[in-house]
Design a protein around this motif. Structure first.
Motif, PDB file in Angstrom:
ATOM      1  N   ASN A 172      36.547  27.184  33.512  1.00  0.00           N
ATOM      2  CA  ASN A 172      37.990  27.343  32.878  1.00  0.00           C
ATOM      3  C   ASN A 172      38.639  28.259  33.041  1.00  0.00           C
ATOM      4  O   ASN A 172      38.133  29.411  33.003  1.00  0.00           O
ATOM      5  N   PRO A 173      40.035  28.318  33.349  1.00  0.00           N
ATOM      6  CA  PRO A 173      40.899  29.384  33.438  1.00  0.00           C
ATOM      7  C   PRO A 173      40.946  30.166  31.911  1.00  0.00           C
ATOM      8  O   PRO A 173      41.088  31.737  32.450  1.00  0.00           O
ATOM      9  N   ALA A 174      40.297  29.960  31.277  1.00  0.00           N
ATOM     10  CA  ALA A 174      40.176  30.982  29.841  1.00  0.00           C
ATOM     11  C   ALA A 174      38.900  31.654  30.136  1.00  0.00           C
ATOM     12  O   ALA A 174      38.960  32.850  29.190  1.00  0.00           O
ATOM     13  N   LEU A 175      38.205  31.513  31.070  1.00  0.00           N
ATOM     14  CA  LEU A 175      36.936  32.275  31.152  1.00  0.00           C
ATOM     15  C   LEU A 175      37.292  32.916  32.669  1.00  0.00           C
ATOM     16  O   LEU A 175      36.470  33.554  33.473  1.00  0.00           O
ATOM     17  N   ASP A 176      38.581  32.955  33.109  1.00  0.00           N
ATOM     18  CA  ASP A 176      38.875  33.547  34.427  1.00  0.00           C
ATOM     19  C   ASP A 176      38.202  32.852  35.449  1.00  0.00           C
ATOM     20  O   ASP A 176      37.923  33.525  36.570  1.00  0.00           O
ATOM     21  N   ARG A 206      31.179  43.293  20.193  1.00  0.00           N
ATOM     22  CA  ARG A 206      29.877  43.486  20.981  1.00  0.00           C
ATOM     23  C   ARG A 206      29.588  42.161  21.561  1.00  0.00           C
ATOM     24  O   ARG A 206      28.819  41.876  22.484  1.00  0.00           O
ATOM     25  N   ILE A 207      29.566  41.257  20.609  1.00  0.00           N
ATOM     26  CA  ILE A 207      29.126  39.746  21.251  1.00  0.00           C
ATOM     27  C   ILE A 207      30.082  39.390  22.382  1.00  0.00           C
ATOM     28  O   ILE A 207      29.713  38.743  23.133  1.00  0.00           O
ATOM     29  N   GLU A 208      31.678  39.473  22.007  1.00  0.00           N
ATOM     30  CA  GLU A 208      32.330  39.143  23.313  1.00  0.00           C
ATOM     31  C   GLU A 208      32.060  39.879  24.514  1.00  0.00           C
ATOM     32  O   GLU A 208      32.200  39.470  25.541  1.00  0.00           O
ATOM     33  N   ARG A 209      31.634  41.182  24.442  1.00  0.00           N
ATOM     34  CA  ARG A 209      31.229  41.980  25.523  1.00  0.00           C
ATOM     35  C   ARG A 209      29.999  41.459  26.150  1.00  0.00           C
ATOM     36  O   ARG A 209      29.972  41.349  27.569  1.00  0.00           O
ATOM     37  N   TRP A 210      29.114  41.140  25.372  1.00  0.00           N
ATOM     38  CA  TRP A 210      27.800  40.585  25.805  1.00  0.00           C
ATOM     39  C   TRP A 210      27.968  39.350  26.646  1.00  0.00           C
ATOM     40  O   TRP A 210      27.283  38.969  27.540  1.00  0.00           O
ATOM     41  N   ARG A 211      28.858  38.492  26.108  1.00  0.00           N
ATOM     42  CA  ARG A 211      29.104  37.158  26.555  1.00  0.00           C
ATOM     43  C   ARG A 211      29.798  37.424  27.833  1.00  0.00           C
ATOM     44  O   ARG A 211      29.450  36.751  28.965  1.00  0.00           O
ATOM     45  N   ARG A 212      30.738  38.338  28.024  1.00  0.00           N
ATOM     46  CA  ARG A 212      31.593  38.595  29.071  1.00  0.00           C
ATOM     47  C   ARG A 212      30.531  39.156  30.293  1.00  0.00           C
ATOM     48  O   ARG A 212      30.407  38.576  31.397  1.00  0.00           O
ATOM     49  N   GLU A 213      29.572  39.998  30.012  1.00  0.00           N
ATOM     50  CA  GLU A 213      28.853  40.393  31.001  1.00  0.00           C
ATOM     51  C   GLU A 213      27.629  39.494  31.570  1.00  0.00           C
ATOM     52  O   GLU A 213      27.311  39.690  32.562  1.00  0.00           O
ATOM     53  N   ARG A 214      27.394  38.643  30.594  1.00  0.00           N
ATOM     54  CA  ARG A 214      26.522  37.618  30.962  1.00  0.00           C
ATOM     55  C   ARG A 214      27.138  36.430  31.888  1.00  0.00           C
ATOM     56  O   ARG A 214      26.484  36.009  32.860  1.00  0.00           O
ATOM     57  N   ARG A 223      27.249  32.084  41.887  1.00  0.00           N
ATOM     58  CA  ARG A 223      28.319  31.568  42.617  1.00  0.00           C
ATOM     59  C   ARG A 223      29.332  33.006  43.010  1.00  0.00           C
ATOM     60  O   ARG A 223      30.278  33.024  42.276  1.00  0.00           O
ATOM     61  N   PRO A 224      28.818  33.853  43.950  1.00  0.00           N
ATOM     62  CA  PRO A 224      29.563  34.844  44.177  1.00  0.00           C
ATOM     63  C   PRO A 224      30.982  34.763  44.918  1.00  0.00           C
ATOM     64  O   PRO A 224      31.911  35.406  44.520  1.00  0.00           O
ATOM     65  N   ASP A 225      30.997  33.571  45.316  1.00  0.00           N
ATOM     66  CA  ASP A 225      32.621  32.941  45.571  1.00  0.00           C
ATOM     67  C   ASP A 225      33.481  32.875  44.526  1.00  0.00           C
ATOM     68  O   ASP A 225      34.759  33.278  44.801  1.00  0.00           O
ATOM     69  N   LEU A 226      32.976  32.676  43.292  1.00  0.00           N
ATOM     70  CA  LEU A 226      33.989  32.548  42.269  1.00  0.00           C
ATOM     71  C   LEU A 226      34.089  34.133  41.667  1.00  0.00           C
ATOM     72  O   LEU A 226      35.336  34.348  41.167  1.00  0.00           O
ATOM     73  N   ILE A 227      33.433  35.062  41.924  1.00  0.00           N
ATOM     74  CA  ILE A 227      33.742  36.399  41.541  1.00  0.00           C
ATOM     75  C   ILE A 227      35.017  36.691  42.429  1.00  0.00           C
ATOM     76  O   ILE A 227      35.856  37.473  42.084  1.00  0.00           O
ATOM     77  N   ALA A 228      34.751  36.481  43.923  1.00  0.00           N
ATOM     78  CA  ALA A 228      35.735  36.739  44.765  1.00  0.00           C
ATOM     79  C   ALA A 228      37.211  36.191  44.495  1.00  0.00           C
ATOM     80  O   ALA A 228      38.161  36.999  44.561  1.00  0.00           O
ATOM     81  N   ALA A 229      37.123  35.055  44.045  1.00  0.00           N
ATOM     82  CA  ALA A 229      38.461  34.313  43.724  1.00  0.00           C
ATOM     83  C   ALA A 229      39.082  35.102  42.441  1.00  0.00           C
ATOM     84  O   ALA A 229      40.375  35.131  42.471  1.00  0.00           O
ATOM     85  N   ALA A 230      38.111  35.177  41.446  1.00  0.00           N
ATOM     86  CA  ALA A 230      38.676  35.936  40.426  1.00  0.00           C
ATOM     87  C   ALA A 230      39.199  37.193  40.667  1.00  0.00           C
ATOM     88  O   ALA A 230      40.192  37.883  39.934  1.00  0.00           O
ATOM     89  N   LEU A 236      39.741  40.179  36.926  1.00  0.00           N
ATOM     90  CA  LEU A 236      38.776  41.101  36.604  1.00  0.00           C
ATOM     91  C   LEU A 236      39.324  42.433  36.082  1.00  0.00           C
ATOM     92  O   LEU A 236      40.089  42.981  36.795  1.00  0.00           O
ATOM     93  N   THR A 237      38.707  43.019  34.944  1.00  0.00           N
ATOM     94  CA  THR A 237      38.974  44.326  34.390  1.00  0.00           C
ATOM     95  C   THR A 237      38.288  45.429  35.218  1.00  0.00           C
ATOM     96  O   THR A 237      37.300  45.179  36.091  1.00  0.00           O
ATOM     97  N   GLY A 238      38.773  46.616  34.741  1.00  0.00           N
ATOM     98  CA  GLY A 238      38.015  47.921  35.321  1.00  0.00           C
ATOM     99  C   GLY A 238      36.715  47.813  34.629  1.00  0.00           C
ATOM    100  O   GLY A 238      35.617  48.155  35.488  1.00  0.00           O
ATOM    101  N   SER A 239      36.505  47.344  33.494  1.00  0.00           N
ATOM    102  CA  SER A 239      35.136  47.249  33.001  1.00  0.00           C
ATOM    103  C   SER A 239      34.236  46.204  33.604  1.00  0.00           C
ATOM    104  O   SER A 239      32.967  46.369  33.656  1.00  0.00           O
ATOM    105  N   ASP A 240      34.886  45.136  33.928  1.00  0.00           N
ATOM    106  CA  ASP A 240      34.113  44.076  34.719  1.00  0.00           C
ATOM    107  C   ASP A 240      33.536  44.620  36.093  1.00  0.00           C
ATOM    108  O   ASP A 240      32.525  44.456  36.522  1.00  0.00           O
ATOM    109  N   GLU A 241      34.537  45.295  36.691  1.00  0.00           N
ATOM    110  CA  GLU A 241      34.124  46.140  38.093  1.00  0.00           C
ATOM    111  C   GLU A 241      32.946  47.042  37.736  1.00  0.00           C
ATOM    112  O   GLU A 241      32.102  46.898  38.895  1.00  0.00           O
TER     113      GLU A 241
END
Length: 248
Positions: A172-176, A206-214, A223-230, A236-241
């Motif tokens: 879903n786009p809501a999850l990037d 903390r909960i949202e960050r844990w979910r984002r990292e998972r 699905r590394p292709d989805l990471i590349a697309a995002a 992707l934010t600096g924290s994501d990277e």
């Protein structure tokens, strides 16, 4: 919206349309489904709908004439025109974005192929779009048609128990466009495994960050292709990277 399904096995759809939360969409009329059997439009005592392929080879091919008569009857019964969709291994792969587009549309005529396929002349003249579930072959298009109907039905207002549920689906786009995170429920400990402490903390950040990292972790692994697309879309934010860099 209305979907007309052309199938040699309409009985397969009975339980599908009557079970699960998506039945609400069919019962309410938000998604109307009409079933059409091309045998009802075939000539002769045997109501034949298939024949051997020209040029030889195994299997049978669905004949164009019964399908054309069936399609004519559907168009006469519909108030508005609709695209004809054939489920086929050569089709465009159905994805979440496609399901969202269909869920906001007026429906379609879904043709479930069988045997070795459909006579190409019918495809050339009448089919607007071919769809596939993926790089594998099914015995017919019915399962693919059900998959599309299910994906569309669950996106209709009021069908899911929680209106926000589908916003947290994988892709879903809501999850990037990332995969979803793991989910846990009671009991807090099961067979020696505890629910992650972050989910029990009551600390929303903390909960949202844990979910984002998972989500990032699962997507990078599966699905590394989805990471590349995002990344290409700037999602992707600096924290994501930084987290992805830690994963290696």
């Amino acid at each position: 919206m209305r979907f007309d399904v052309v199938t040699l096995f309409p009985e397969l759809f009975g339980p599908f349309l009557e079970c699960g939360v998506t039945r609400r969409a069919y019962e309410s009329g938000q998604v109307q489904v009409r079933l059409w059997n091309p045998r009802d439009f075939a000539a002769g005592n045997y109501r034949r709908v298939d024949d051997r392929p020209f040029g030889g080879g195994p299997g049978m091919v669905m004949m164009p004439e019964p399908l054309a008569r069936c399609l004519e009857a559907i168009r006469a019964d519909r108030a508005e025109p609709a695209p004809v969709v054939l489920f086929s291994p050569v089709g465009r792969k159905l994805d979440h974005a496609g399901a969202e587009r269909w869920s906001a549309g007026e429906g379609a005529i879904l043709l479930c192929g069988r045997y070795e396929g459909v006579d190409q002349r019918f495809i050339d003249r009448h089919v607007d779009l071919q769809l596939s579930l993926g790089d594998f072959v099914l015995s017919g298009g019915e399962i693919a048609a059900m998959a599309l109907l299910d994906a569309v039905a669950r996106l209709q207002p009021g069908v899911l128990g929680d209106e926000d549920s589908h916003q947290f689906d994988s892709f879903n786009p809501a999850l990037d466009g990332l995969l979803d995170c793991p989910h846990y429920t009671r009991p807090e400990e099961w067979e020696g495994q505890r629910v992650p402490a972050e989910l029990l903390s009551g600390h929303h950040a903390r909960i949202e960050r844990w979910r984002r990292e998972r989500r990032l972790e699962a997507t990078a692994r599966e699905r590394p292709d989805l990471i590349a697309a995002a990344r290409a879309a700037g999602r992707l934010t600096g924290s994501d990277e930084a987290f992805l860099a830690q994963l290696g």
